[in-house]
Write a protein that holds these residues in place. Structure first.
Motif: not given
Length: 270
Positions: A97-107, A144-151
């Motif tokens: 939902l944030s997109g941009g830099r925040i999305d890149n930073l989180i991922m 285990g949380w990373t898989g849910y974040a990507r999905i």
């Protein structure tokens, strides 16, 4: 009369999971044997009518300990998957939902965590935190949380392009409303599949950490520490490792078949 099952994976998975869950919940209450009761006269006794799975090196009933270990393993795996699902979903949805830099930073942070093999990361954290059930749950959740974040991120990015979501956004719906009313319901199916597979994976990881002495501590019954205690008696009392080993394998098989069956059912509906 031959009955054809359209989704055998789902049917078998539900049967196995239901049987293991029932045994974990009701077994310790129905079984008279105490999993912590020591009887040195029954040391390493083989399977018998009194002790169907035999006794361990301290004369404790193996069946009672396997059933208690089932309760512990299912409880930890359910808690870990629930926390991982909530944390991963929130992080993934925030990134999408944030997109941009925040999305890149989180991922990029997610990618850094994924760069480490999951079980090795859990072992490292468990070694730092020390043995114990709470510390074990923290270590497994961090894995285990990373898989849910990507999905969730991927699904939310796809759903945001749907007409009904665009319409709600154009009408001024807030991000929280978009997330709760329009986006989260669309990711329930993929999350259910991931969570089901996740429980099977956590059962194996919990057993591995307990086997290494980083999980439940003796005398608390755990499938992992039962395997560790029984490996010294493989030649004279193989039932000590056979029972918990079969329990681990059957549990993982059941949840994997259940997840596969749910995925097939969701695919047919789509």
């Amino acid at each position: 009369m031959i009955v054809r099952v359209r989704n055998p994976s789902l049917a078998i998975g539900v049967t196995i999971v239901a049987a293991i869950s029932t045994a974990a919940i009701l077994g310790p209450m129905l079984l008279r044997a105490n999993p912590l009761s020591i009887d040195l006269a029954s040391t390493l006794a083989g399977p018998s009518r009194a002790h169907p799975f035999g006794c361990d090196a301290l004369g404790r009933d193996v069946l009672a300990r396997v059933l208690s270990g089932a309760r512990l393993s299912l409880s930890i795996s359910t808690v870990v998957v629930a926390i991982s699902l909530v944390v991963g979903s929130l992080i993934g949805a925030t990134a999408a939902l944030s997109g941009g830099r925040i999305d890149n930073l989180i991922m990029r942070g997610v990618d850094i965590v994924l760069a480490f093999p999951g079980i090795l990361l859990a072992i490292a954290l468990a070694a730092i935190l020390g043995p114990g059930l709470i510390d074990l749950a923290i270590a497994l959740t961090a894995m285990g949380w990373t898989g849910y974040a990507r999905i969730v991120r991927g699904e939310v990015l796809t759903l945001r392009e749907r007409d009904y979501v665009l319409a709600a956004e154009s009408l001024g719906a807030s991000r929280s409303r978009l997330l709760m009313r329009h986006l989260i319901p669309g990711v329930v199916g993929p999350l259910a599949v991931q969570a089901t597979f996740g429980i099977g994976g956590i059962i194996g990881a919990e057993a591995a950490l307990s086997f290494l002495g980083l999980g439940a501590l003796p005398p608390t019954p755990s499938w992992g520490n039962m395997l560790d205690a029984g490996r010294a008696f493989l030649l004279v009392a193989p039932h000590l490792t056979t029972a918990p080993g079969l329990a681990i394998g059957l549990s993982i098989l059941g949840f994997n078949l259940l997840g596969d069956g749910i995925a097939q059912k969701a695919g047919h509906r789509a």
